[in-house]
Design a protein around this motif. Structure first.
Motif, PDB file in Angstrom:
ATOM      1  N   GLU A  32      43.308  -1.519 -11.079  1.00  0.00           N
ATOM      2  CA  GLU A  32      43.780  -0.340 -11.814  1.00  0.00           C
ATOM      3  C   GLU A  32      42.627   0.585 -12.158  1.00  0.00           C
ATOM      4  N   ILE A  33      41.448   0.012 -12.337  1.00  0.00           N
ATOM      5  CA  ILE A  33      40.246   0.804 -12.637  1.00  0.00           C
ATOM      6  C   ILE A  33      39.091   0.276 -11.788  1.00  0.00           C
ATOM      7  N   PRO A  34      38.106   1.128 -11.493  1.00  0.00           N
ATOM      8  CA  PRO A  34      36.958   0.679 -10.688  1.00  0.00           C
ATOM      9  C   PRO A  34      35.857   0.085 -11.556  1.00  0.00           C
ATOM     10  N   ALA A  35      34.947  -0.602 -10.891  1.00  0.00           N
ATOM     11  CA  ALA A  35      33.691  -0.999 -11.526  1.00  0.00           C
ATOM     12  C   ALA A  35      32.640   0.010 -11.076  1.00  0.00           C
ATOM     13  N   ILE A  36      31.738   0.332 -11.975  1.00  0.00           N
ATOM     14  CA  ILE A  36      30.706   1.329 -11.705  1.00  0.00           C
ATOM     15  C   ILE A  36      29.386   0.616 -11.452  1.00  0.00           C
ATOM     16  N   TYR A  37      28.819   0.880 -10.281  1.00  0.00           N
ATOM     17  CA  TYR A  37      27.514   0.331  -9.940  1.00  0.00           C
ATOM     18  C   TYR A  37      26.428   1.202 -10.563  1.00  0.00           C
ATOM     19  N   ILE A  41      28.250   4.654  -7.963  1.00  0.00           N
ATOM     20  CA  ILE A  41      29.366   4.390  -7.052  1.00  0.00           C
ATOM     21  C   ILE A  41      30.436   3.602  -7.798  1.00  0.00           C
ATOM     22  N   GLU A  42      31.684   3.989  -7.598  1.00  0.00           N
ATOM     23  CA  GLU A  42      32.818   3.295  -8.215  1.00  0.00           C
ATOM     24  C   GLU A  42      33.610   2.589  -7.127  1.00  0.00           C
ATOM     25  N   ILE A  43      33.870   1.286  -7.322  1.00  0.00           N
ATOM     26  CA  ILE A  43      34.603   0.508  -6.328  1.00  0.00           C
ATOM     27  C   ILE A  43      35.681  -0.313  -7.022  1.00  0.00           C
ATOM     28  N   LEU A  44      36.908  -0.229  -6.498  1.00  0.00           N
ATOM     29  CA  LEU A  44      38.010  -1.068  -6.966  1.00  0.00           C
ATOM     30  C   LEU A  44      37.826  -2.477  -6.418  1.00  0.00           C
ATOM     31  N   TYR A  82      25.098 -13.924  -2.081  1.00  0.00           N
ATOM     32  CA  TYR A  82      23.846 -13.871  -2.837  1.00  0.00           C
ATOM     33  C   TYR A  82      24.058 -14.029  -4.342  1.00  0.00           C
ATOM     34  N   GLY A  83      25.130 -14.714  -4.726  1.00  0.00           N
ATOM     35  CA  GLY A  83      25.410 -14.966  -6.128  1.00  0.00           C
ATOM     36  C   GLY A  83      26.468 -14.057  -6.718  1.00  0.00           C
ATOM     37  N   GLY A  84      26.910 -13.064  -5.981  1.00  0.00           N
ATOM     38  CA  GLY A  84      28.007 -12.219  -6.425  1.00  0.00           C
ATOM     39  C   GLY A  84      27.607 -11.101  -7.363  1.00  0.00           C
ATOM     40  N   LEU A  85      28.513 -10.821  -8.314  1.00  0.00           N
ATOM     41  CA  LEU A  85      28.355  -9.710  -9.258  1.00  0.00           C
ATOM     42  C   LEU A  85      28.667 -10.195 -10.673  1.00  0.00           C
ATOM     43  N   TYR A  86      28.041  -9.589 -11.657  1.00  0.00           N
ATOM     44  CA  TYR A  86      28.382  -9.813 -13.057  1.00  0.00           C
ATOM     45  C   TYR A  86      28.853  -8.485 -13.622  1.00  0.00           C
ATOM     46  N   GLN A  92      34.773   1.678 -22.690  1.00  0.00           N
ATOM     47  CA  GLN A  92      36.048   1.908 -21.992  1.00  0.00           C
ATOM     48  C   GLN A  92      35.916   1.950 -20.470  1.00  0.00           C
ATOM     49  N   LYS A  93      34.848   1.318 -19.926  1.00  0.00           N
ATOM     50  CA  LYS A  93      34.640   1.253 -18.483  1.00  0.00           C
ATOM     51  C   LYS A  93      34.143  -0.139 -18.117  1.00  0.00           C
ATOM     52  N   VAL A  94      34.186  -0.438 -16.828  1.00  0.00           N
ATOM     53  CA  VAL A  94      33.644  -1.696 -16.314  1.00  0.00           C
ATOM     54  C   VAL A  94      32.411  -1.364 -15.484  1.00  0.00           C
ATOM     55  N   TYR A  95      31.317  -2.057 -15.774  1.00  0.00           N
ATOM     56  CA  TYR A  95      30.050  -1.829 -15.090  1.00  0.00           C
ATOM     57  C   TYR A  95      29.582  -3.096 -14.380  1.00  0.00           C
ATOM     58  N   VAL A  96      28.957  -2.932 -13.224  1.00  0.00           N
ATOM     59  CA  VAL A  96      28.254  -4.030 -12.574  1.00  0.00           C
ATOM     60  C   VAL A  96      26.870  -4.037 -13.207  1.00  0.00           C
TER      61      VAL A  96
END
Length: 188
Positions: A32-37, A41-44, A82-86, A92-96
């Motif tokens: 529903e919302i992207p994560a921001i690198y 860059i925003e990726i669903l 390589y261990g993925g993402l956290y 009010q946003k999701v960040y990597v």
């Protein structure tokens, strides 16, 4: 007594309610919302899965939620290459806030010195074992960073010995201290 019981029962229902950060992480996981690198860059999550569907070993999956940045709220682990993402939900946003960076930046975490530390490690290349440890205090607030390293570039058999260079917290240490710290931090 009845008043105390009502207070207790009213508080019980709140524990089942999700926090804003949990709701944001859930919204990311259903795209529903992207994560921001870090580079904007925003990726669903669906896009992340689709990008790697043709290369099986690069697949991502949902991991556990734990407090990785020491702020009292759980972050989301996305298992992957390589261990993925956290992921961290804030403002009010999701960040990597951390990600694996190849074989010289494998992502993991450890509990050390009463805190969670994010670890990027390189143990797959000849001549070195390196662990970059970062402790956060919420979001992107870095409190401490340290390097634990064994460097043995001139080793003919690719193994360190007591003559190799060992470092922790920018100070030279002995091989015995290095091995004790590595065992304490990583269990091996």
């Amino acid at each position: 007594m009845l008043f105390a019981m009502l207070l207790f029962l009213s508080g019980c229902g709140r524990k089942n309610e999700k926090t804003d950060s949990e709701k944001l992480l859930d919204a990311y996981l259903i795209s529903e919302i992207p994560a921001i690198y870090g580079d904007g860059i925003e990726i669903l999550f669906d896009q992340l899965l689709q990008e790697n569907e043709e290369v099986a070993y690069l697949n991502f999956s949902v991991g556990e939620r734990i407090d990785l940045d020491n702020d009292g709220e759980d972050e989301q682990i996305i298992n992957g290459p390589y261990g993925g993402l956290y992921l961290d939900a804030r403002d009010q946003k999701v960040y990597v806030f951390a990600r694996g960076e190849g074989t010289s930046g494998m992502l993991s975490y450890t509990n050390y010195d009463n805190a969670v530390w994010i670890v990027h490690s390189d143990t797959s290349h000849m001549g070195r074992q390196m662990f970059w440890l970062t402790r956060y205090n919420g979001g992107e607030n870095i409190v401490e960073e340290h390097l634990l390293a064994a460097e043995y570039w001139d080793s003919s058999d690719g193994v360190y010995d007591e003559n190799s260079d060992f470092t922790f917290r920018e100070e030279k240490i002995s091989m015995e201290t290095y091995e004790a710290l590595r065992k304490e931090l990583f269990g091996w």
